[in-house]
Design an enzyme around this catalytic site. Structure first.
Site, short mmCIF file in Angstrom:
data_model
loop_
_atom_site.label_atom_id
_atom_site.label_comp_id
_atom_site.label_asym_id
_atom_site.label_seq_id
_atom_site.Cartn_x
_atom_site.Cartn_y
_atom_site.Cartn_z
CB CYS A 27 -1.62 1.17 6.20
SG CYS A 27 -1.42 0.37 4.74
CB CYS A 77 -6.01 -1.00 5.25
SG CYS A 77 -4.26 -1.54 5.46
CG HIS A 135 -2.01 -1.10 1.14
ND1 HIS A 135 -2.77 -1.43 2.18
CD2 HIS A 135 -2.19 -2.17 0.21
CE1 HIS A 135 -3.60 -2.32 1.97
NE2 HIS A 135 -3.22 -2.77 0.68
CD GLU A 149 -1.77 4.11 3.37
OE1 GLU A 149 -3.05 4.54 3.70
OE2 GLU A 149 -1.47 3.34 2.72
#
Length: 355
Positions: free
Chosen positions: A91, A82, A58, A60
């Site tokens: 994350c 998330c 992801h 991040e």
């Protein structure tokens, strides 16, 4: 630092994060494309990240993994981080562990697995949350899909000047610009669906043939009730192609399951439920479906209100073949005055109508 200057930086970094999210918008599979910008408290950019191709890692993670954990940070994200374990850790824990003290978030993630829980967890860990207001429509297609557990549906239909989908002796009756637009739609959607008539008549390849984007061709779905194929079909499509059928012919099933992924839909009405087909496509982790033909297949979904966006590409040709079904579908969608109720773009001598 003045509040006016702080507001400027907040808007600037939030818009930058959104620009990053646009980079991989159509190539993150079932995950949304997220943009992330990390700064210090003097508004110096430390790092940035975007959701990777195919959806993982992801944004991040991609932004924070490059940095020293000891530095106090602000983070700007286009979507709520998330907060659940899936194929990757949440994350939110990465954000806490990397000494982030302030998070600017543009939108709550409507996925039921998140839906506010990420921001709640971060607040509980003493991270200050600030809301951004940059292009709230960016995730509208994604929000529709996760809320309804159905793909967001775009339909595309090529029609003649007199609203027919057939010109005798011509496979293509639109121009090269219109064909390129059709291939762009294939790139922008992760799945594509056609009916049996289009399959047997046109042998469409259904891939994206724009240079540099061919690797992002959509997953293919057919409606082929009786499993009618010929040898050319068996060589034309990948093994991952999904065929929805209701055949009871064990010989056909045994033969064609070697070439395609067959999904039987039990049906006593003579018509497949469009909702059932969409639910099954969603289970294949497809979130953006392009229905490319023909008019009969498109109409099944349109009349049941499952088409979210509709494109008509109208050529300069007239057809001798009357197509009352297409005329009725157009009228039901936008009334008798076709030009008045649509966004129109000229593609040389072709016209693109968006409903």
């Amino acid at each position: 630092m003045s509040q006016k200057k702080n507001n400027f930086y907040q808007k600037y970094f939030s818009e930058l994060a959104l620009s990053l999210a646009r980079i991989n918008k159509f190539i993150t599979k079932e995950n949304p494309s997220v943009g992330c910008v990390v700064t210090d408290f003097n508004n110096n950019i430390l790092s940035s990240g975007v959701t990777s191709k195919n959806g993982r890692p992801h944004a991040e993670n991609n932004a924070l993994i490059k940095l020293n954990k000891k530095i106090t940070k602000k983070i700007f994200v286009t979507l709520e981080p998330c907060n659940h374990y899936g194929k990757t850790p949440p994350c939110t824990k990465k954000i806490v562990n990397f000494n982030v003290k302030q998070l600017h978030c543009n939108q709550i993630d409507k996925n039921p697995a998140v839906n506010g829980s990420g921001l709640k967890f971060l607040k509980e860990n003493k991270i200050k949350i600030k809301e951004s207001n940059i292009n709230k429509n960016f995730y509208s297609n994604y929000n529709y899909s996760v809320k309804n557990k159905l793909p967001y549906v775009t339909a595309k239909l090529a029609i003649t000047k007199n609203f027919s989908t057939v010109v005798s002796g011509k496979k293509y009756f639109t121009n090269s610009k219109s064909l390129k637009f059709a291939h762009l739609l294939r790139y922008m959607n992760d799945s594509i669906l056609i009916g049996q008539k289009t399959l047997l008549k046109d042998y469409p390849k259904l891939n994206c043939r724009i240079e540099g984007l061919s690797q992002h061709s959509p997953k293919i779905f057919f409606i082929n009730r009786n499993l009618n194929f010929n040898k050319k079909h068996l060589l034309l499509y990948p093994r991952s192609t999904v065929v929805f059928h209701s055949s009871k012919d064990s010989k056909k099933i045994s033969k064609y399951k070697k070439y395609f992924f067959l999904e039987k839909i039990e049906d006593n009405t003579g018509n497949f439920s469009p909702e059932e087909i969409l639910k099954r496509i969603y289970k294949h982790k497809c979130r953006r479906l392009l229905i490319e033909g023909g008019s009969e297949t498109v109409n099944i979904f349109a009349k049941n209100k499952y088409v979210n966006k509709f494109f008509f590409i109208q050529s300069e040709h007239n057809s001798k073949t009357k197509d009352p079904q297409t005329v009725n579908m157009v009228r039901s969608l936008c009334g008798n005055n076709f030009n008045r109720y649509n966004v129109k773009i000229n593609l040389n001598n072709n016209k693109l109508f968006k409903i």
